[in-house]
Design an enzyme around this catalytic site. Structure first.
Site, PDB file in Angstrom:
ATOM      1  N   HIS A   1      42.656  45.974  43.728  1.00 35.74           N
ATOM      2  CA  HIS A   1      44.023  45.895  42.860  1.00 35.74           C
ATOM      3  C   HIS A   1      45.228  45.506  43.730  1.00 35.74           C
ATOM      4  O   HIS A   1      46.179  44.577  43.413  1.00 35.74           O
ATOM      5  CB  HIS A   1      43.953  46.822  41.889  1.00 35.74           C
ATOM      6  CG  HIS A   1      43.105  46.901  40.726  1.00 35.74           C
ATOM      7  ND1 HIS A   1      43.076  45.999  39.756  1.00 35.74           N
ATOM      8  CD2 HIS A   1      42.266  47.835  40.245  1.00 35.74           C
ATOM      9  CE1 HIS A   1      42.199  46.159  39.042  1.00 35.74           C
ATOM     10  NE2 HIS A   1      41.529  47.284  39.181  1.00 35.74           N
TER      11      HIS A   1
ATOM     12  N   HIS B   1      37.300  49.546  44.818  1.00 38.08           N
ATOM     13  CA  HIS B   1      37.997  49.048  43.678  1.00 38.08           C
ATOM     14  C   HIS B   1      39.698  48.890  43.562  1.00 38.08           C
ATOM     15  O   HIS B   1      40.082  47.784  43.154  1.00 38.08           O
ATOM     16  CB  HIS B   1      37.364  49.513  42.552  1.00 38.08           C
ATOM     17  CG  HIS B   1      37.693  49.282  41.062  1.00 38.08           C
ATOM     18  ND1 HIS B   1      36.754  48.825  40.204  1.00 38.08           N
ATOM     19  CD2 HIS B   1      38.990  49.091  40.434  1.00 38.08           C
ATOM     20  CE1 HIS B   1      37.533  48.689  39.024  1.00 38.08           C
ATOM     21  NE2 HIS B   1      38.545  48.643  38.919  1.00 38.08           N
ATOM     22  N   GLU B   2      40.017  50.068  43.763  1.00 39.07           N
ATOM     23  CA  GLU B   2      41.637  49.988  43.744  1.00 39.07           C
ATOM     24  C   GLU B   2      42.413  49.333  44.756  1.00 39.07           C
ATOM     25  O   GLU B   2      43.389  48.829  44.511  1.00 39.07           O
ATOM     26  CB  GLU B   2      42.052  51.717  43.537  1.00 39.07           C
ATOM     27  CG  GLU B   2      41.508  52.350  42.454  1.00 39.07           C
ATOM     28  CD  GLU B   2      41.706  51.839  41.270  1.00 39.07           C
ATOM     29  OE1 GLU B   2      42.960  51.115  40.965  1.00 39.07           O
ATOM     30  OE2 GLU B   2      40.910  51.703  40.021  1.00 39.07           O
TER      31      GLU B   2
END
Length: 381
Positions: free
Chosen positions: A71, A67-68
């Site tokens: 980003h 998820h990160e």
């Protein structure tokens, strides 16, 4: 949110872990091994449940990391420098060294995280369904199904319009687009984060008082973390507002005392010129050009018997790992990149020549002066 310890690097991005991860890791593993799994599929050995619980917790945090990383990848593609990724209680945060250039970039960077969690959740749910079709062991089906559900829940929770969640970033992008003012948009998103945090705290206490036990305390703890993180972001937004238009050169310490790279560590520690003035010094090479930064703390960590042989150049933070800025750079843009600690001083260079050094105390002093000064004085600062 700062890392308690570092795991390593992926694609050049430092991966850190906040202490709160250990708490949630233990809760997940214990909850599955001693609660859900024995209830749904009884009759297995305790070690089997613990292995399944620990495995689920590891894969869950791998999902958070994905998820990160999403980003970070999208941020880089939009010209934003990524400092590191920190996993914490509510998921994770990719800390950026600079800001998105426009609301559309902010939208892309913030939106990709929940999208990745949504996709992962769907894949895990599909995997659990396929495993059930081929009569795979029930524990495996249950763990994969749980991973699907938790990733979908993560996608929904992170989409709530409150900082520091991804939804808060999406809200900030929207407010930025509507108002044209990034600082006002940030203030709105952080205010929403504090409101959501207090709502969770109150809800958690109500649940606890009515006999909800740990569920209520858990909600209150999440709310407390949200309040703390949103408040920190709000303070930084206020600082950026105060420092808007102020160049680095107005806050830096000019013409700082430097240390030759060839000087021994013993010489650095014993020479009164260095010992009583500052906690960190720019390091220069033979030609006088800056090559790094040395702190007295790092020098003191050298064993006494080696301090006469090791040079400052061997224990310094090299220039490639030091934050560098020009004297005309906006001071507010440096705030996300500055951290407590002497090793995080900013070296100010002009055409390759060292002209100053900047610390958080310099920023604090400048903020204090600006807040006390009259408008006319501020304009002339």
């Amino acid at each position: 949110m700062r890392a308690t310890f570092t795991l390593g690097r992926i694609a050049g991005v430092r991966i850190g872990v906040h202490w709160s991860v250990l708490l949630i890791f233990g809760i997940i593993a214990f909850g599955l091994a001693q609660g859900r799994l024995p209830q749904v599929y009884p009759g297995h050995a305790p070690v089997t449940y613990w292995l399944a619980g620990l495995g689920a917790a590891v894969v869950f945090f791998a999902s958070l990391l994905a998820h990160e990383l999403a980003h970070a990848v999208v941020a880089r593609r939009n010209g934003v420098i990524v400092d590191d990724i920190v996993l914490w209680l509510l998921g994770g945060v990719a800390r950026l060294k600079s800001e998105a250039s426009n609301p559309a970039a902010e939208l892309r960077i913030a939106g990709v995280g929940p999208l990745v969690s949504l996709v992962l959740g769907g894949l895990f749910v599909l995997g659990a369904w396929l495993l059930a079709l081929v009569s795979a062991p029930g524990l495996l089906v249950e763990v994969v199904g749980w991973l699907g559900g938790i990733n979908l829940l993560l996608a929904v929770f992170n989409s709530l319009p409150a900082a520091p969640l991804d939804g808060g970033r999406l809200l900030r992008a929207f407010l930025w687009w509507r108002t044209g003012d990034r600082l006002r948009a940030t203030a709105g998103a952080t205010a929403a984060g504090r409101v959501l945090g207090w709502l969770l705290v109150v809800l958690g206490l109500v649940v606890f008082i009515r006999g909800g036990g740990l569920d209520g305390l858990w909600l209150a703890l999440i709310g407390w973390f949200l309040i703390a993180a949103a408040t920190a972001e709000g303070r930084q937004a206020q600082l950026r507002g105060v420092l808007a238009g102020v160049p680095v050169g107005d806050a830096m310490t000019r013409d700082p005392l430097t240390v030759p790279a060839a000087l021994t560590v013993e010489g650095l520690l014993t020479d009164p010129l260095y010992r009583y003035r500052h906690s960190a010094f720019p390091v220069t090479g033979e030609d006088g050009a800056p090559v790094g930064l040395v702190t007295l703390d790092s020098a003191r960590q050298v064993p006494p018997e080696r301090s006469g042989a090791l040079t400052v150049g061997e224990v310094m933070v090299p220039l490639s790992r030091t934050t560098i800025a020009g004297p005309d750079a906006p001071l507010a843009d440096l705030l996300p990149r500055m951290e407590p600690g002497a090793e995080h001083r900013v070296l100010v260079l002009e055409e390759g020549r060292l002209v100053g050094i900047l610390s958080l105390s310099d920023v604090s002093r400048t903020v204090t002066w600006l807040m006390k000064a009259a408008p006319g004085q501020r304009e002339g600062h």
